[in-house]
Scaffold this motif. Structure first.
Motif, mmCIF file in Angstrom:
data_model
loop_
_atom_site.group_PDB
_atom_site.id
_atom_site.type_symbol
_atom_site.label_atom_id
_atom_site.label_comp_id
_atom_site.label_asym_id
_atom_site.label_seq_id
_atom_site.Cartn_x
_atom_site.Cartn_y
_atom_site.Cartn_z
ATOM 1 N N ARG A 1 54.821 -9.818 8.136
ATOM 2 C CA ARG A 1 54.853 -9.056 9.197
ATOM 3 C C ARG A 1 54.671 -7.559 8.871
ATOM 4 O O ARG A 1 55.007 -7.093 7.919
ATOM 5 C CB ARG A 1 56.468 -8.907 9.676
ATOM 6 N N PHE A 2 53.791 -7.101 9.782
ATOM 7 C CA PHE A 2 53.140 -5.532 9.549
ATOM 8 C C PHE A 2 53.846 -4.708 9.983
ATOM 9 O O PHE A 2 54.357 -4.485 11.072
ATOM 10 C CB PHE A 2 51.800 -5.720 9.871
ATOM 11 N N TYR A 3 54.073 -3.397 9.549
ATOM 12 C CA TYR A 3 54.767 -2.159 9.852
ATOM 13 C C TYR A 3 53.756 -0.900 9.874
ATOM 14 O O TYR A 3 53.141 -0.867 8.651
ATOM 15 C CB TYR A 3 56.231 -1.928 9.267
ATOM 16 N N GLY A 4 53.544 -0.122 10.655
ATOM 17 C CA GLY A 4 52.874 0.955 10.613
ATOM 18 C C GLY A 4 51.992 1.180 11.762
ATOM 19 O O GLY A 4 51.137 0.375 12.151
ATOM 20 N N GLU A 5 51.971 2.155 12.545
ATOM 21 C CA GLU A 5 51.129 2.373 13.945
ATOM 22 C C GLU A 5 50.854 3.813 13.998
ATOM 23 O O GLU A 5 51.743 4.860 14.022
ATOM 24 C CB GLU A 5 51.653 1.995 15.038
ATOM 25 N N PRO A 6 49.617 4.127 13.725
ATOM 26 C CA PRO A 6 48.297 3.222 13.639
ATOM 27 C C PRO A 6 48.332 2.652 12.411
ATOM 28 O O PRO A 6 48.787 2.948 11.350
ATOM 29 C CB PRO A 6 47.206 4.262 14.210
ATOM 30 N N PRO A 7 47.740 1.479 12.136
ATOM 31 C CA PRO A 7 47.525 0.756 11.025
ATOM 32 C C PRO A 7 46.624 1.591 10.294
ATOM 33 O O PRO A 7 45.577 1.940 10.547
ATOM 34 C CB PRO A 7 46.998 -0.563 11.326
ATOM 35 N N SER A 8 47.106 1.905 8.765
ATOM 36 C CA SER A 8 46.363 2.697 7.857
ATOM 37 C C SER A 8 44.917 2.079 7.664
ATOM 38 O O SER A 8 43.777 2.854 7.466
ATOM 39 C CB SER A 8 46.931 3.150 6.691
ATOM 40 N N TYR A 9 44.915 0.774 7.731
ATOM 41 C CA TYR A 9 43.739 0.138 7.255
ATOM 42 C C TYR A 9 42.625 0.030 8.366
ATOM 43 O O TYR A 9 41.500 -0.427 8.098
ATOM 44 C CB TYR A 9 44.215 -1.256 6.939
ATOM 45 N N GLY A 10 43.072 0.441 9.551
ATOM 46 C CA GLY A 10 41.999 0.185 10.685
ATOM 47 C C GLY A 10 41.502 1.273 11.256
ATOM 48 O O GLY A 10 41.156 1.497 12.639
ATOM 49 N N LEU A 11 41.249 2.546 10.485
ATOM 50 C CA LEU A 11 40.894 3.717 11.177
ATOM 51 C C LEU A 11 39.642 3.978 10.570
ATOM 52 O O LEU A 11 38.995 5.203 10.780
ATOM 53 C CB LEU A 11 41.906 4.887 10.755
ATOM 54 N N LEU A 12 38.995 2.975 9.825
ATOM 55 C CA LEU A 12 37.502 3.381 9.413
ATOM 56 C C LEU A 12 36.564 3.251 10.396
ATOM 57 O O LEU A 12 36.517 2.253 11.197
ATOM 58 C CB LEU A 12 37.103 2.508 8.490
ATOM 59 N N ALA A 13 35.998 4.238 11.087
ATOM 60 C CA ALA A 13 35.025 4.366 12.012
ATOM 61 C C ALA A 13 33.595 4.188 11.630
ATOM 62 O O ALA A 13 33.221 4.067 10.393
ATOM 63 C CB ALA A 13 35.166 5.663 13.060
ATOM 64 N N ALA A 14 32.648 3.648 12.592
ATOM 65 C CA ALA A 14 31.334 3.357 12.409
ATOM 66 C C ALA A 14 30.635 4.615 11.855
ATOM 67 O O ALA A 14 29.841 4.368 10.709
ATOM 68 C CB ALA A 14 30.771 2.824 13.734
ATOM 69 N N ASP A 15 31.104 5.863 12.073
ATOM 70 C CA ASP A 15 30.398 7.183 11.641
ATOM 71 C C ASP A 15 30.950 7.329 10.144
ATOM 72 O O ASP A 15 30.278 8.080 9.387
ATOM 73 C CB ASP A 15 30.643 8.173 12.620
ATOM 74 N N ASP A 16 31.801 6.615 9.847
ATOM 75 C CA ASP A 16 32.596 6.712 8.332
ATOM 76 C C ASP A 16 31.796 5.722 7.186
ATOM 77 O O ASP A 16 32.108 5.918 6.227
ATOM 78 C CB ASP A 16 33.905 6.538 8.374
#
Length: 310
Positions: A98-113
């Motif tokens: 079960r996952f906790y944390g919003e926004p998820p730290s792992y899901g913030l790599l953008a295409a420009d990054d």
């Protein structure tokens, strides 16, 4: 020997434990793709982790762990978010997350990054897992997938707890189909296959994924080994007999072993070579299952040889 880029998540697992008779959570560094990157490095390959990490103490521990494991961090970015926590409980050896944390730290790599040069120089690119549910990182993964000049490997690594109903599952299935179509290797578990294509036997799922465009499909079957679809007919490769205490990271270690072999010997020339490599990967996974924890249980080649000397 070149290197692999592993694009995906790193987070902190909180594992059910006991201390002085009271329930506690034991902290461990986790994330399926992180496990793959560490597993590749432990098996003698060169791996670069690409993803977003939080800006807190826990993220610092993840960075230190990866660096100590010999995993490159040139493509990792720091984002203003607390590190995602995955609370992990067990029914037998199989973990439930079960996952906790919003926004998820792992899901913030953008295409420009995305470090384009890093991807462009890779012999193997891994994409997959729960970052596919995050629009920014899905865009980054799509960009990497389109740029990668080498071998592309994919693992859906589905986490049902993150899917809010049938529409979310259907959306993920579309994304999986998109990546499978351009993959040289797809690795998924029998649980992934059953969730994405219910009522379809694993042989049927493997055949369908190859029809979509996947070069080779490996479906892990837990203690029963793996189904390998690399030629005209799928073949079941048995797993070694082990004393399993914790299956966390076992599937990731199969992928890590296959990626490490791709870095050493390139793409197999035929089904028999795939079967041999999967047999090795299942020995790696067997050893992982004999130790608690995911990334910390990833073995070296010498440890695998010693454990399965016969």
């Amino acid at each position: 020997m070149g290197y692999a880029v592993v694009l995906g998540e790193a987070l902190i697992d909180l594992l059910d434990a006991e201390c002085e008779g009271r329930p506690v959570f034991r902290q461990a560094i986790g994330g399926g793709p992180l496990n793959v990157a560490v597993g590749v490095a432990r098996l003698g390959g060169t791996a670069q982790f690409v993803g977003s990490l939080g800006d807190d103490v826990l993220a610092g521990r993840i960075r230190d762990f990866l660096a100590d494991a010999g995993v490159g961090l040139a493509g990792a970015v720091t984002v203003p978010a607390p590190t995602t926590l995955a609370v992990t409980t067990h029914t037998g050896a199989e973990p439930d997350f079960r996952f906790y944390g919003e926004p998820p730290s792992y899901g913030l790599l953008a295409a420009d990054d995305l470090d384009v040069a890093l991807v462009d120089g890779a012999d193997v690119l891994y994409c997959g897992s729960i970052v596919l549910l995050s629009p920014p990182t899905l865009a980054a993964a799509r960009r990497a997938w389109s740029l990668a000049p080498g071998l592309r490997v994919f693992d859906p690594n589905v986490r049902p707890r993150l899917l809010a109903g049938p529409a979310a599952l259907a959306g993920l299935r579309e994304v999986v189909v998109e990546f499978v179509a351009g993959a040289h290797l797809v690795k998924l578990s029998s649980a992934d296959a059953a969730l994405l294509w219910p009522d379809e036997p694993v042989e049927g799922v493997a055949a369908y994924l190859r029809e979509l465009g996947a070069g080779t499909v490996v479906v892990t079957l837990g203690a029963d080994g793996a189904l390998v679809a690399a030629g005209p007919d799928p073949v079941r490769v048995p797993a070694p007999k082990v004393r399993a205490v914790d299956a966390t990271g076992a599937g990731d270690s199969v992928m890590a072993a296959l990626v490490a072999e791709l870095l050493v010997d390139g793409e197999p020339t035929g089904p028999a070579d795939w079967h041999r490599r999967v047999a090795f990967a299942l020995r790696v996974a067997g050893l992982v299952c004999e130790s608690p924890g995911g990334a910390v249980a990833m073995p070296t080649r010498d440890e695998v040889r010693r454990r399965f000397a016969d």
